[in-house]
Design a protein around this motif. Structure first.
Motif, short mmCIF file in Angstrom:
data_model
loop_
_atom_site.label_atom_id
_atom_site.label_comp_id
_atom_site.label_asym_id
_atom_site.label_seq_id
_atom_site.Cartn_x
_atom_site.Cartn_y
_atom_site.Cartn_z
N VAL A 169 0.83 -1.20 0.00
CA VAL A 169 0.00 0.00 0.00
C VAL A 169 0.87 1.25 0.00
O VAL A 169 0.64 2.19 -0.78
N MET A 170 1.91 1.26 0.84
CA MET A 170 2.74 2.45 0.90
C MET A 170 3.53 2.65 -0.40
O MET A 170 3.76 3.78 -0.83
N ASP A 171 3.94 1.57 -1.03
CA ASP A 171 4.59 1.66 -2.34
C ASP A 171 3.65 2.31 -3.37
O ASP A 171 4.04 3.19 -4.14
N GLN A 172 2.41 1.85 -3.34
CA GLN A 172 1.44 2.39 -4.29
C GLN A 172 1.14 3.86 -4.01
O GLN A 172 1.02 4.68 -4.93
N PHE B 178 4.09 -21.34 -0.95
CA PHE B 178 4.42 -19.98 -0.57
C PHE B 178 5.63 -19.49 -1.35
O PHE B 178 6.55 -20.23 -1.64
N GLY B 179 5.64 -18.20 -1.65
CA GLY B 179 6.73 -17.57 -2.36
C GLY B 179 6.22 -16.68 -3.47
O GLY B 179 5.11 -16.85 -3.96
N VAL B 180 7.02 -15.72 -3.86
CA VAL B 180 6.64 -14.81 -4.93
C VAL B 180 7.22 -15.30 -6.25
O VAL B 180 6.51 -15.55 -7.21
N GLY B 181 8.53 -15.49 -6.32
CA GLY B 181 9.13 -16.21 -7.42
C GLY B 181 9.13 -15.55 -8.77
O GLY B 181 9.08 -16.23 -9.79
N ARG C 93 8.83 -13.34 2.07
CA ARG C 93 9.02 -11.91 2.33
C ARG C 93 9.79 -11.22 1.20
O ARG C 93 10.18 -10.07 1.31
N ALA C 94 10.05 -11.93 0.10
CA ALA C 94 10.85 -11.36 -0.98
C ALA C 94 10.22 -10.09 -1.56
O ALA C 94 9.01 -9.95 -1.61
N THR C 95 11.07 -9.16 -1.97
CA THR C 95 10.59 -7.99 -2.69
C THR C 95 10.13 -8.41 -4.07
O THR C 95 10.71 -9.30 -4.68
N LYS D 19 9.54 -3.53 -6.57
CA LYS D 19 8.46 -2.99 -5.74
C LYS D 19 7.94 -4.07 -4.81
O LYS D 19 8.05 -5.26 -5.08
N ALA D 20 7.34 -3.63 -3.71
CA ALA D 20 6.73 -4.58 -2.79
C ALA D 20 5.54 -5.25 -3.46
O ALA D 20 4.85 -4.66 -4.30
#
Length: 821
Positions: free
Chosen positions: A629-632, A696-699, A710-712, A717-718
């Protein structure tokens, strides 16, 4: 071969017959004429007619030392059967039963023939005696272990509160655990020789007969700041210790070289094997993984194993080599060649190992093996993220904060997993990366001994022997509560705080042990940690709702004021933290664990490896969408006009809106799981080889650690938290998601977030055979959008099906929008 029979997760007993069973356990009251009174052994003597040191080994030493540690009393040894009326512990072999004094033969009664490693244990207050009859040397040790598990040991007191009559032999011949001395582990690399001795002894008391060690060179560094000895010397000590207890020594030995075909490379590898095999005094088996690490074609792999066997047998002539079909990107040709070699009858082959990243279910492996070739299980009991056996519907807040190698007692899960797979193998040696899975080891060993064993009995024995008789029941129930709290949504789970209250009572009752007892410390840490995460999740979820409410009022307040109020609201999580005393307690317990057992729960100051056991580093990770949210909002604030900023805030607030008549789902969340199609339960397929799981993971490209949630995210960007968990299938198992109640006359488009660990080539079709898209490479971007052929929803429902190409890692979907056009 019997059909597999699964056991419900919290069922106490397996519904199939165990060949080697506990014939009589804990006869109470007046059963078989035994007195209901307790047996006071505080002044007992120990007598054994066994003279062969190879049989007796260290069993009597173990009994005396473990009693002395807990009571301060060193029980004396008798040189002959005493007649002074003092309590007696009598240890002998089954072949010596005819030579027993008459009263002990009468006490023993009719004992069935014991199988290898079996024992009969009788304790009778009326006779003032404990009689242990064993089949062999290991049976003596395991009988001693059973006795120690049932004794109540307090300062100055050795008490057996109930009569005892047990006759048992193990069902499976392989029962052990991997204790790797390397930096990647979360504690073993800090062990002293004495600590390895004690830990191996503890495992043996619960029936373990095998320890797997690692060579100095693996997919890891050679040394760490924690190591007390060079690795080559420590593995020699581990081997020696096992031999003194009469336990088998295994070695996990991966193929680390890029090639095993060039003569120079082969000679270098063989030279290393000479050095390692010569260094260890005992080595019974070597396990070579087919991959993870290593990446050899089967013809090359087995050619190399033949050369390695020649070196191995120079130092350990009877040792066998086991190999696993582990390979990250398997295809059918690889498996065909692998099993052709396995079935060729090589004299050095011990068997096949089934472990993580083996694509074929163990049931299928059993079918393609020649009869007589054994399978050894290699269960991952240590990992939570990126694990072979994931926690079903694990909450994202736990996944983010507990990480990959948290303290993870899962007693009923371990029994269920074991009993779903055990009948196809000859036992198991677990994959472990440290003491975080301590309880799971003991549960698994007990199940390898007898799959009908009641988990609660194991837990009570564990609590009684390792923490104390006065808190044994509380510890057992507290660990079950910790396992139960891992399952399902965390936000409504009030049981987490009740579990903390239970452990705080244990902490108060066993206060003197808190500074030194690592098992008590681990239980307390999880109790405080879970409660802290739970309190933070409630607090930070509410803060996010308040912040979003300010943003919804941007049209009235003005965008700048609304964004500032939202920012100030989010900052309360750090400016006015909730439950700081719980957080501080976690840090204190983490330090105690480092001092007591070398547990490395932080990178600094404890020297943990990133992404392994350092879950205390995650203790303050945000549990809401503040980062995204703060990134946006930072981007929105750059817009030149109020109207543009309002549109930017609206887009942020409505990110998941599928529009009128549309659908949105977050497939890491339980509320969307009902759309996932599966014909198998977790109990039927705990390793998710044939069914979907939550992962789990962004990847996305650019992230180094794809398994860390917790990866960026993408482009630095978050990421939204929704990208951090997803539904996932492994390899070429189809991923199916169903939508019902669609407008059969409407046209739809599908928007998918393919985030997660894997970057695979996948194809999307529907149940009517429509092709949405052919194979595409995921992982390069978060979103993919396609038009759905109108014919696909002509009957008002669609089943979307994603499939991977051969050799790919798996399909995964984090979010899905079905948008009505």
């Amino acid at each position: 071969m019997m059909n597999s029979k699964s056991t419900p997760v919290f069922s106490f007993f397996r519904q199939s017959t165990c060949v080697s069973t506990w014939l009589i356990i804990l006869f109470l009251g007046m059963a078989n004429g035994l007195s209901a009174q307790s047996l006071d052994l505080s002044r007992a003597q120990i007598y054994t007619p066994i003279k062969d040191k190879k049989v007796l080994r260290r069993s009597v030493e173990v009994l005396r030392e473990e009693v002395q540690k807990r009571t301060g009393t060193l029980l004396p040894l008798a040189t002959k059967v005493p007649t002074d009326g003092r309590p007696l512990m009598y240890l002998t072999l089954q072949k010596e039963v005819p030579n027993l004094p008459a009263k002990y033969r009468q006490l023993l009664g009719q004992v069935p023939t014991l199988a290898a490693e079996g024992f009969s244990l009788v304790a009778d207050p009326a006779s003032n005696a404990v009689l242990l009859v064993a089949a062999d040397a290991r049976g003596v040790l395991y009988g001693v272990g059973q006795l120690l598990r049932k004794l109540e040991l307090r300062p100055g007191q050795v008490l057996l509160p109930q009569p005892l009559r047990v006759t048992t032999s193990p069902k499976y011949p392989i029962r052990g655990h991997q204790l790797g001395y390397r930096p990647k582990t979360n504690s073993y690399d800090a062990f002293t020789v004495a600590q390895f001795d004690q830990y191996i002894r503890d495992l043996a008391l619960f029936g373990a007969n095998s320890i797997e060690i690692l060579p100095p060179r693996t997919d890891d560094d050679f040394s760490s700041r924690h190591m007390k000895l060079p690795a080559i010397k420590m593995i020699a000590e581990q081997s020696r210790i096992c031999d003194e207890y009469g336990l088998d020594v295994w070695m996990w030995y991966p193929n680390m070289n890029p090639t095993y075909e060039h003569p120079d490379s082969i000679q270098k590898e063989l030279k290393e094997r000479h050095e390692v095999f010569k260094a260890v005094p005992r080595l019974d088996h070597v396990f070579v993984p087919g991959g993870d690490p290593g990446d050899l074609e089967p013809d090359v792999l087995f050619g190399w194993l033949h050369q390695m066997a020649e070196v191995l047998h120079q130092y350990h002539p009877q040792a066998k080599i086991w190999v696993s079909p582990q390979v990250f990107r398997p295809n059918q040709a690889w498996f065909d060649a692998f099993f052709k070699h396995i079935n060729a009858g090589y004299p050095w082959l011990g068997g096949v190992v089934f472990g993580p990243w083996v694509k074929m279910p163990v049931t299928e492996i059993r079918k393609v093996l020649k009869p007589g070739i054994p399978i050894r299980m290699y269960p991952d009991i240590t990992h939570s993220l990126s694990s072979q056996f994931p926690v079903p519907h694990w909450d994202l807040a736990y996944a983010m904060t507990l990480g990959r190698e948290c303290v993870n007692p899962r007693p009923y899960d371990e029994k269920m997993i074991h009993n779903a797979l055990d009948e196809y193998a000859s036992g198991s040696i677990s994959y472990s990366e440290g003491t975080n899975d301590d309880l799971n080891k003991f549960v698994w060993s007990d199940q390898d001994w007898d799959p009908n064993r009641d988990v609660m009995e194991t837990l009570r024995d564990y609590g009684r022997l390792f923490i104390g008789p006065d808190v044994a029941e509380a510890v057992a129930q507290g660990m079950v509560a910790q396992e139960r709290n891992l399952r399902g949504p965390l936000l409504p789970n009030e049981g987490v705080l009740r579990t903390l209250t239970q452990w705080q009572a244990i902490e108060k009752q066993a206060a003197q042990q808190v500074p030194t007892n690592f098992r008590l410390q681990m239980g307390l840490l999880r109790a405080y940690y879970d409660a802290y995460v739970y309190r933070r999740l409630i607090y930070e979820t509410e803060l996010e709702q308040q912040a979003r409410e300010y943003l919804r009022q941007a049209g009235t307040l003005g965008t700048q004021v609304a964004m500032e109020k939202a920012r100030t609201t989010f900052e309360k999580a750090t400016k006015y933290p909730v439950a700081p005393d719980y957080r501080q307690k976690c840090l204190e317990l983490g330090e105690l664990l480092y001092q007591s057992i070398g547990a490395q729960l932080t990178i600094e100051p404890h020297g943990a490896m990133s992404g392994r056991g350092n879950f205390l580093d995650n203790i303050d990770l945000p549990l809401n969408d503040v980062l995204w949210v703060m990134d946006q909002l930072s981007e929105v604030a750059k817009l030149p006009s109020e109207a543009e900023r309002l549109r930017g805030i609206h887009a942020l607030l409505h990110r998941t809106d599928p529009g009128p008549g549309g659908f949105y789902d977050n497939f890491g969340a339980p509320e969307s799981w009902y759309r996932v199609v599966s014909d198998r339960s977790y109990e039927d397929d705990p390793g998710s080889l044939l069914s979907p799981r939550v992962s789990f993971g962004v990847g996305l490209i650019g992230e180094e650690w794809v398994h860390e949630v917790r990866a960026t995210g993408f482009d630095g960007k978050a990421t939204p938290r929704a990208w951090m968990h997803q539904v996932n299938t492994l390899y070429d198992t189809p991923l199916k998601i169903r939508y019902d109640g669609l407008d059969p006359t409407a046209s739809y488009k599908i928007r998918v977030a393919h985030t997660g660990r894997f970057r695979s080539k996948i194809k999307l079709t529907t149940d009517d055979g429509s092709l949405i898209h052919d194979f595409i490479q995921t992982g390069r971007q978060p979103f993919y959008e396609f038009k759905v052929p109108q014919a696909a929803n002509a009957d008002g429902q669609i089943i979307f099906q994603w499939t991977c190409g051969e050799g790919e890692r798996g399909a995964q979907v984090a979010e899905l929008w079905l948008i009505r056009e």
